[in-house]
Design a protein around this motif. Structure first.
Motif, PDB file in Angstrom:
ATOM      1  N   PHE A   1      -8.705 -43.774  32.149  1.00 41.77           N
ATOM      2  CA  PHE A   1      -7.922 -43.010  33.114  1.00 41.77           C
ATOM      3  C   PHE A   1      -6.531 -42.777  32.542  1.00 41.77           C
ATOM      4  CE2 PHE A   1     -10.964 -45.289  35.875  1.00 41.77           C
ATOM      5  CZ  PHE A   1     -11.613 -44.183  36.390  1.00 41.77           C
ATOM      6  N   ASN A   2      -6.157 -41.511  32.410  1.00 39.87           N
ATOM      7  CA  ASN A   2      -4.823 -41.168  31.935  1.00 39.87           C
ATOM      8  C   ASN A   2      -4.313 -39.974  32.722  1.00 39.87           C
ATOM      9  OD1 ASN A   2      -6.320 -39.085  30.822  1.00 39.87           O
ATOM     10  ND2 ASN A   2      -6.299 -39.965  28.772  1.00 39.87           N
ATOM     11  N   GLU A   3      -3.384 -39.207  32.159  1.00 44.41           N
ATOM     12  CA  GLU A   3      -2.787 -38.089  32.889  1.00 44.41           C
ATOM     13  C   GLU A   3      -3.706 -36.886  32.983  1.00 44.41           C
ATOM     14  OE1 GLU A   3      -1.159 -39.359  30.136  1.00 44.41           O
ATOM     15  OE2 GLU A   3       0.370 -40.570  31.099  1.00 44.41           O
ATOM     16  N   GLU A   4      -4.798 -36.880  32.252  1.00 42.85           N
ATOM     17  CA  GLU A   4      -5.709 -35.739  32.241  1.00 42.85           C
ATOM     18  C   GLU A   4      -6.991 -36.076  32.993  1.00 42.85           C
ATOM     19  OE1 GLU A   4      -6.140 -35.273  28.100  1.00 42.85           O
ATOM     20  OE2 GLU A   4      -4.065 -34.646  27.818  1.00 42.85           O
ATOM     21  N   PRO A   5      -7.604 -35.082  33.644  1.00 43.39           N
ATOM     22  CA  PRO A   5      -8.882 -35.322  34.327  1.00 43.39           C
ATOM     23  C   PRO A   5      -9.972 -35.709  33.329  1.00 43.39           C
ATOM     24  CG  PRO A   5      -7.936 -33.214  34.994  1.00 43.39           C
ATOM     25  CD  PRO A   5      -7.115 -33.718  33.851  1.00 43.39           C
ATOM     26  N   ILE A   6     -10.890 -36.542  33.766  1.00 38.90           N
ATOM     27  CA  ILE A   6     -12.009 -36.956  32.919  1.00 38.90           C
ATOM     28  C   ILE A   6     -13.318 -36.618  33.620  1.00 38.90           C
ATOM     29  CG2 ILE A   6     -10.715 -38.809  31.798  1.00 38.90           C
ATOM     30  CD1 ILE A   6     -12.226 -40.786  33.586  1.00 38.90           C
ATOM     31  N   ARG A   7     -14.385 -36.525  32.853  1.00 36.02           N
ATOM     32  CA  ARG A   7     -15.709 -36.250  33.417  1.00 36.02           C
ATOM     33  C   ARG A   7     -16.419 -37.581  33.630  1.00 36.02           C
ATOM     34  NH1 ARG A   7     -18.458 -32.050  34.436  1.00 36.02           N
ATOM     35  NH2 ARG A   7     -17.020 -30.679  33.345  1.00 36.02           N
ATOM     36  N   MET A   8     -16.916 -37.781  34.858  1.00 31.02           N
ATOM     37  CA  MET A   8     -17.634 -39.011  35.188  1.00 31.02           C
ATOM     38  C   MET A   8     -18.511 -38.779  36.403  1.00 31.02           C
ATOM     39  SD  MET A   8     -14.647 -41.408  36.857  1.00 31.02           S
ATOM     40  CE  MET A   8     -15.767 -42.719  37.181  1.00 31.02           C
TER      41      MET A   8
ATOM     42  N   HIS B   1      -3.898 -36.541  41.238  1.00 29.53           N
ATOM     43  CA  HIS B   1      -2.634 -36.347  41.943  1.00 29.53           C
ATOM     44  C   HIS B   1      -1.754 -37.561  41.666  1.00 29.53           C
ATOM     45  CE1 HIS B   1      -4.893 -38.618  45.004  1.00 29.53           C
ATOM     46  NE2 HIS B   1      -3.723 -39.029  45.445  1.00 29.53           N
ATOM     47  N   TYR B   2      -0.496 -37.402  41.899  1.00 28.72           N
ATOM     48  CA  TYR B   2       0.484 -38.428  41.545  1.00 28.72           C
ATOM     49  C   TYR B   2       1.001 -39.120  42.799  1.00 28.72           C
ATOM     50  CZ  TYR B   2       0.417 -36.033  37.077  1.00 28.72           C
ATOM     51  OH  TYR B   2       0.012 -35.470  35.896  1.00 28.72           O
ATOM     52  N   GLU B   3       1.200 -40.434  42.689  1.00 29.88           N
ATOM     53  CA  GLU B   3       1.767 -41.240  43.780  1.00 29.88           C
ATOM     54  C   GLU B   3       2.889 -42.096  43.235  1.00 29.88           C
ATOM     55  OE1 GLU B   3      -1.149 -43.562  45.798  1.00 29.88           O
ATOM     56  OE2 GLU B   3      -2.074 -41.820  46.737  1.00 29.88           O
ATOM     57  N   THR B   4       3.849 -42.365  44.086  1.00 33.17           N
ATOM     58  CA  THR B   4       4.976 -43.205  43.710  1.00 33.17           C
ATOM     59  C   THR B   4       4.506 -44.633  43.520  1.00 33.17           C
ATOM     60  OG1 THR B   4       6.418 -41.797  45.021  1.00 33.17           O
ATOM     61  CG2 THR B   4       7.266 -43.961  44.428  1.00 33.17           C
ATOM     62  N   GLY B   5       4.845 -45.210  42.361  1.00 30.14           N
ATOM     63  CA  GLY B   5       4.438 -46.570  42.059  1.00 30.14           C
ATOM     64  C   GLY B   5       5.639 -47.447  41.725  1.00 30.14           C
TER      65      GLY B   5
ATOM     66  N   MET C   1       6.880 -48.266  38.847  1.00 26.29           N
ATOM     67  CA  MET C   1       7.717 -47.751  37.769  1.00 26.29           C
ATOM     68  C   MET C   1       8.833 -46.858  38.329  1.00 26.29           C
ATOM     69  SD  MET C   1       8.115 -47.707  34.513  1.00 26.29           S
ATOM     70  CE  MET C   1       7.400 -47.135  33.031  1.00 26.29           C
ATOM     71  N   VAL C   2       8.533 -46.036  39.321  1.00 24.67           N
ATOM     72  CA  VAL C   2       9.537 -45.153  39.924  1.00 24.67           C
ATOM     73  C   VAL C   2      10.655 -45.980  40.555  1.00 24.67           C
ATOM     74  CG1 VAL C   2       9.924 -43.437  41.735  1.00 24.67           C
ATOM     75  CG2 VAL C   2       7.886 -43.302  40.313  1.00 24.67           C
ATOM     76  N   TYR C   3      10.302 -47.011  41.307  1.00 20.37           N
ATOM     77  CA  TYR C   3      11.314 -47.849  41.955  1.00 20.37           C
ATOM     78  C   TYR C   3      12.152 -48.601  40.920  1.00 20.37           C
ATOM     79  CZ  TYR C   3       9.001 -46.877  46.368  1.00 20.37           C
ATOM     80  OH  TYR C   3       8.485 -46.248  47.461  1.00 20.37           O
ATOM     81  N   LEU C   4      11.525 -49.077  39.872  1.00 24.71           N
ATOM     82  CA  LEU C   4      12.251 -49.812  38.838  1.00 24.71           C
ATOM     83  C   LEU C   4      13.267 -48.906  38.130  1.00 24.71           C
ATOM     84  CD1 LEU C   4      12.494 -52.495  37.261  1.00 24.71           C
ATOM     85  CD2 LEU C   4      10.858 -51.537  35.651  1.00 24.71           C
TER      86      LEU C   4
ATOM     87  N   PRO D   1      13.844 -40.092  39.473  1.00 27.61           N
ATOM     88  CA  PRO D   1      12.492 -40.598  39.150  1.00 27.61           C
ATOM     89  C   PRO D   1      11.454 -40.283  40.224  1.00 27.61           C
ATOM     90  CG  PRO D   1      14.110 -42.271  38.671  1.00 27.61           C
ATOM     91  CD  PRO D   1      14.835 -41.161  39.352  1.00 27.61           C
ATOM     92  N   PHE D   2      11.871 -40.068  41.472  1.00 27.02           N
ATOM     93  CA  PHE D   2      10.921 -39.739  42.534  1.00 27.02           C
ATOM     94  C   PHE D   2      10.408 -38.296  42.416  1.00 27.02           C
ATOM     95  CE2 PHE D   2      13.174 -43.344  44.313  1.00 27.02           C
ATOM     96  CZ  PHE D   2      12.128 -44.091  44.851  1.00 27.02           C
ATOM     97  N   CYS D   3      11.091 -37.474  41.623  1.00 23.33           N
ATOM     98  CA  CYS D   3      10.714 -36.067  41.460  1.00 23.33           C
ATOM     99  C   CYS D   3       9.974 -35.800  40.154  1.00 23.33           C
ATOM    100  CB  CYS D   3      11.968 -35.191  41.504  1.00 23.33           C
ATOM    101  SG  CYS D   3      12.871 -35.341  43.047  1.00 23.33           S
ATOM    102  N   VAL D   4       9.914 -36.751  39.254  1.00 29.28           N
ATOM    103  CA  VAL D   4       9.311 -36.543  37.943  1.00 29.28           C
ATOM    104  C   VAL D   4       7.955 -37.262  37.894  1.00 29.28           C
ATOM    105  CG1 VAL D   4       9.635 -36.869  35.466  1.00 29.28           C
ATOM    106  CG2 VAL D   4      11.604 -36.416  36.923  1.00 29.28           C
ATOM    107  N   ASN D   5       6.916 -36.486  37.525  1.00 28.30           N
ATOM    108  CA  ASN D   5       5.554 -37.053  37.496  1.00 28.30           C
ATOM    109  C   ASN D   5       5.332 -38.028  36.344  1.00 28.30           C
ATOM    110  OD1 ASN D   5       4.713 -35.719  39.783  1.00 28.30           O
ATOM    111  ND2 ASN D   5       3.863 -33.985  38.656  1.00 28.30           N
TER     112      ASN D   5
END
Length: 160
Positions: free
Chosen positions: A86-93, A107-111, A113-116, A134-138
């Protein structure tokens, strides 16, 4: 010419041998040496099986009452992609929920790393709302992989 050919070939064909009647075959008592070698006899057809007793007919052995035998349950191995798949690109599964071969939607969710990074920006003295960048950058957010058909979550890539 074809009519002549048919007449000749039909007239030249020998007649098939007669079959013994079922009375002759049943009245004879065959011992082991007289049994036919090919596994069948030319007499009457085999006797029919007895009709099922009153009720619903034969039961499925899988639903037999306990103690009537051993039931073997085989579970298919489940494909689990490696954690680094699992990375930034879609995978086939294959989706676990709808059992379809899909290309995951992300899709992206705040984790964490963003808070840190936001806390680090505040500590370093960036003011006027720069700590909210950081809350605006994927790049700093977690990536969620889900099935495009049923929206079932298939995997997560956590930044931290």
């Amino acid at each position: 010419m074809s009519d002549d050919f048919l007449k000749v070939s039909m007239e030249d064909a020998p007649a098939p041998p007669p079959y013994p009647s079922s009375d002759d075959n049943n009245s004879r008592n065959l011992n082991e040496s007289e049994q036919p070698q090919q596994g069948y006899s030319h007499g009457a057809p085999p006797p029919r099986a007895q009709p099922p007793a009153e009720g619903y007919g034969p039961t499925n052995p899988a639903y037999a009452p306990p103690g009537g035998g051993t039931t073997v349950i085989i579970n298919q191995p489940r494909f689990v992609p490696p954690k680094d798949a699992f990375n930034e690109e879609p995978i086939r599964m294959k989706c676990d929920a709808c059992h379809q071969e899909v290309l995951t939607s992300i899709h992206y969710e705040t984790g964490m790393m963003v808070y840190l990074i936001s806390i680090v920006c505040c500590v370093l003295g960036l003011v006027a709302g720069c700590c909210l960048i950081p809350f605006c950058v994927n790049i700093f957010k977690d990536v969620i992989h889900s099935c495009p058909n049923c929206r079932h979550q298939l995997g997560v890539m956590r930044r931290m």
